[in-house]
Design a protein around this motif. Structure first.
Motif, PDB file in Angstrom:
ATOM      1  N   TYR A   8      36.854  26.388 -12.450  1.00 10.09           N
ATOM      2  CA  TYR A   8      36.193  25.405 -11.604  1.00 10.09           C
ATOM      3  C   TYR A   8      34.753  25.778 -11.318  1.00 10.09           C
ATOM      4  O   TYR A   8      33.905  24.911 -11.133  1.00 10.09           O
ATOM      5  CB  TYR A   8      37.012  25.222 -10.326  1.00 10.09           C
ATOM      6  N   HIS A  11      31.957  24.241 -13.434  1.00 11.18           N
ATOM      7  CA  HIS A  11      31.327  22.955 -13.127  1.00 11.18           C
ATOM      8  C   HIS A  11      29.931  23.153 -12.522  1.00 11.18           C
ATOM      9  O   HIS A  11      29.251  22.174 -12.216  1.00 11.18           O
ATOM     10  CB  HIS A  11      32.185  22.170 -12.123  1.00 11.18           C
ATOM     11  N   TRP A  25      31.930  16.947  -5.628  1.00  3.44           N
ATOM     12  CA  TRP A  25      32.842  16.716  -6.748  1.00  3.44           C
ATOM     13  C   TRP A  25      32.990  15.234  -7.026  1.00  3.44           C
ATOM     14  O   TRP A  25      33.221  14.432  -6.119  1.00  3.44           O
ATOM     15  CB  TRP A  25      34.225  17.309  -6.441  1.00  3.44           C
ATOM     16  N   GLN A  29      35.833  14.854 -12.019  1.00  5.25           N
ATOM     17  CA  GLN A  29      36.027  16.298 -11.885  1.00  5.25           C
ATOM     18  C   GLN A  29      37.301  16.616 -11.120  1.00  5.25           C
ATOM     19  O   GLN A  29      38.046  17.532 -11.482  1.00  5.25           O
ATOM     20  CB  GLN A  29      34.810  16.927 -11.196  1.00  5.25           C
TER      21      GLN A  29
END
Length: 476
Positions: A8, A11, A25, A29
């Motif tokens: 994560y 990202h 987010w 995502q």
């Protein structure tokens, strides 16, 4: 087990988003994260925030509820929690998970643990210590600084008897100096192996672990990280240690001083600032370029001076329990010096100071932080104090290189060294009387800390210990 946190973080979302203008987010995502969790076998998630004491709290939700959960759907009655500053008639607080770190429990990968922040009416709830740490980190960011933190994790593994008393599990772990002992280390191998394997699987970079100075005491050291990540890891570490110990029929305790005649458990904070653009360590320089020879920059000395300026007040959060001050003694009932920092001072590789600059330079170690601290609260105040020292260009004076335990009161006075608080009451009084703490934490969290810790001292002082019965019951 895969370290899902690294997935994560790919990202490129910075840890700690609670003060960003928009939610970090996208729905795509979130759907991708939910899918990866499902592929990993996760069934439930918990957004874990902490109360005033640093104890994890949260609700468990099924993975099917993930998108709502990620936006802060879970509400809490704050009055049911210690130090969250709410009355029974107040609106509920929410918890918003920080998806930059997701840890499926190593012992039950169907459950994903995610650190979370509290909000109230969709705004950061600044009575939560993790939220306050992010607020201070934002202030550092405005100056171009980030904070790196390493926490040395010390604890005891003990056997708890039916009457509530505790004892060392194996009777031959009885050396006066058991530090680094291999035989006693191997006696707890099963528990140690579970811990070490999990830390490595999580990608934390474990680089050593050992039998510590006291009987059945252990230490784990893993790589430093940004301050928020390290505080999250320390919180999870304590929970994980307790679980694996319970599998062995034992108790992992982070009580700072469970045995009067043995060394206590610290959680030494190793701190440095880094340049947010380049990642450069702003505390490190060659020893030959440092007039005081410690291998740190003027910025680091100013940071040290800020912490020393507020040292007595900071002690209340670094060492936040009645029991903490049984650890912060020169010797006590031990056969040798305790290693504990009782002086508001700094120096190089001199463990009688509360602040130590290791031989490698480039960082500052606070030695009075103990294993019971709320890491978010302690880190927030330490960073705020250090930033004040930088803004005001404070000077900490000369480093102390002698064994401070052996100095007389007059020699201490000549050197301008004061002792740190010796009881929780003294520490809370120092905390309450320093305007810096209220300014940093805000009125509500400041008042909650003073109220809860004053009550903790009152209840302790009014209780009757076995020592009193043994000493006085038949004396008169």
């Amino acid at each position: 087990m895969t370290a899902l946190s690294s997935i994560y973080q790919s990202h490129n979302k910075a840890r700690g988003f609670i003060y960003e203008e928009s939610y970090p987010w996208t729905n795509d995502q979130l759907n991708a994260i939910q899918s990866k969790l499902a592929e990993a076998g996760v069934k439930y998630c918990v957004g874990s925030y902490v109360d005033l004491h640093g104890t994890p709290k949260g609700k468990f939700v099924p993975l099917s509820h993930f998108e709502h959960f990620a936006h802060g759907s879970e509400l809490y009655t704050g009055y049911a929690l210690d130090g969250l500053g709410q009355a029974p008639n107040d609106d509920e607080i929410a918890s918003v998970p920080d998806l930059g770190m997701i840890i499926p429990l190593p012992w039950n990968p169907e459950v994903a643990w995610i650190p979370a922040d509290n909000t109230l009416h969709d705004k950061p709830y600044e009575v939560n210590a993790r939220v306050i740490l992010q607020k201070v980190l934002k202030e550092a960011k405005e100056l171009g600084f980030g904070m790196n933190l390493g926490i040395e994790c010390e604890l005891f593994v003990v056997k708890q008897n039916e009457d509530g008393t505790i004892q060392i599990p194996n009777t031959d772990d009885n050396l006066t100096k058991s530090c680094y002992d291999i035989k006693r280390f191997m006696d707890r191998y099963d528990w140690l192996d579970k811990m070490a394997t999990s830390i490595d699987d999580l990608g934390w970079g474990l680089y050593s672990f050992d039998h510590e100075d006291a009987n059945s005491q252990f230490e784990f050291d893993f790589n430093y990280a940004d301050a928020l990540t390290m505080c999250d890891r320390f919180t999870f570490f304590r929970m994980m240690a307790k679980h694996y110990a319970s599998e062995e029929g034992l108790l992992a305790t982070f009580m700072p001083k469970p045995f009067a005649d043995k060394t206590g458990s610290g959680a030494h904070f190793n701190m440095s600032l880094y340049d947010l653009e380049t990642g450069e360590n702003l505390f490190k320089r060659p020893h030959s370029e440092d007039p005081r020879g410690l291998g740190v920059t003027e910025l680091a000395y100013q940071f040290i001076a800020g912490i020393l300026k507020h040292g007595p007040a900071l002690c209340a959060t670094f060492a936040p329990t009645v029991n903490s001050y049984k650890r912060l003694v020169r010797r006590g009932l031990m056969a040798y010096y305790s290693w504990a920092p009782v002086f508001n001072s700094y120096g190089r590789n001199n463990r009688t100071n509360s602040l130590r600059v290791p031989m490698s330079g480039g960082r500052v170690e606070s030695r009075n932080a103990d294993a019971a601290c709320n890491p978010y609260l302690a880190a927030a105040l330490a960073l705020a104090a250090g930033l004040e020292g930088i803004k005001e260009k404070l000077d900490p004076g000369n480093p102390q290189e002698v064994n401070l335990y052996e100095l007389s009161p007059s020699e201490m006075q000549e050197r301008g060294i004061s002792e740190l608080p010796t009881t929780l009451k003294e520490a809370v009084n120092a905390f309450a009387s320093d305007p810096f703490t209220r300014q940093t934490l805000g009125d509500t969290l400041y008042n909650e800390f003073v109220t809860y810790k004053s009550e903790e001292w009152r209840q302790y002082h009014q209780s009757i210990a076995q020592w009193e019965i043994d000493r006085y019951a038949r004396l008169y």
